[in-house]
Scaffold this motif. Structure first.
Motif, short mmCIF file in Angstrom:
data_model
loop_
_atom_site.label_atom_id
_atom_site.label_comp_id
_atom_site.label_asym_id
_atom_site.label_seq_id
_atom_site.Cartn_x
_atom_site.Cartn_y
_atom_site.Cartn_z
N GLY A 179 37.90 34.26 51.45
CA GLY A 179 38.78 35.38 51.12
C GLY A 179 39.76 35.07 50.01
N MET A 180 39.46 34.08 49.18
CA MET A 180 40.42 33.72 48.13
C MET A 180 40.62 34.88 47.16
N LYS A 181 41.84 35.00 46.69
CA LYS A 181 42.20 36.11 45.80
C LYS A 181 41.92 35.82 44.33
N SER A 182 41.96 34.54 43.96
CA SER A 182 41.68 34.16 42.58
C SER A 182 40.95 32.82 42.57
N LYS A 239 38.47 38.00 36.05
CA LYS A 239 39.34 39.18 36.07
C LYS A 239 38.51 40.46 36.07
N ARG A 279 34.53 37.19 46.87
CA ARG A 279 34.32 36.77 48.27
C ARG A 279 32.86 36.39 48.51
N THR A 338 34.74 42.01 40.91
CA THR A 338 35.42 42.67 42.03
C THR A 338 35.85 41.64 43.07
N PRO A 339 36.92 41.93 43.81
CA PRO A 339 37.34 41.02 44.89
C PRO A 339 36.22 40.77 45.90
N GLU A 340 35.43 41.81 46.16
CA GLU A 340 34.30 41.64 47.08
C GLU A 340 33.28 40.65 46.53
#
Length: 172
Positions: free
Chosen positions: A50-53, A36, A44, A39-41
């Motif tokens: 490209g998974m979000k979680s 949590k 990745r 960062t999303p980057e």
């Protein structure tokens, strides 16, 4: 892989103290919470997708202590905050490993990744690895620069121009 010598207390170039140890199944909730703060980057970059979680299945893999072909490392601050998570895995050749490392966004630029990767390299050398590799997105300039500074050599992946393979050899 052997997890007896994974533990250590490390100090970064900035003077930051932290503790590193191998992951245990009981750490799954801590690792889930850790992501949590990534960062999303960086998610990745860590999973090259490209998974979000991070799925429950991935968390189980990242906290397994029974897989003979993988050791998962966790780095904790003095107040027990999980700072970084890393994996060292072997494939068909038990003398060659692959490393992957992720750090919390709010603890970057303190030398934690450097010290943690150095710790993993020392572990690999003690366990007679010939080399370790890191597979990076070409966009992950910080990781590529860090690994090059730590004597990893960059190689083009012939099958995927979006990634670069960085390898550190320990013995000729």
């Amino acid at each position: 892989m052997d997890t007896e010598d994974t533990t250590g207390d490390l100090i970064t170039r900035t003077g930051f103290h932290f503790h590193i140890r191998h992951a245990e199944p009981e750490d799954e909730a801590i690792v889930a919470d850790f992501f949590k703060h990534v960062t999303p980057e960086d998610v990745r970059f860590r999973f090259l997708s490209g998974m979000k979680s991070v799925s429950h299945e991935r968390l189980v893999e990242m906290t397994s202590s029974s897989d003979a072909r993988r050791v998962n490392f966790l780095a904790f601050s003095p107040n027990e905050t999980l700072l970084a998570a890393a994996m060292l895995a072997v494939g068909k050749d038990p003398q060659r490993g692959e490393v992957a490392l992720t750090i919390r966004d709010d603890y970057k630029h303190q030398g934690i990744s450097w010290e943690m990767l150095a710790h993993i390299c020392r572990y690999a050398e003690r366990h007679n690895f010939k080399s370790i590799e890191s597979i990076e997105s070409r966009e992950n300039h910080a990781a590529i620069e860090l690994e090059r500074d730590m004597a990893f050599r960059a190689y083009t992946d012939k099958d995927d121009p979006t990634i670069v393979v960085l390898r550190r050899d320990f013995r000729p």
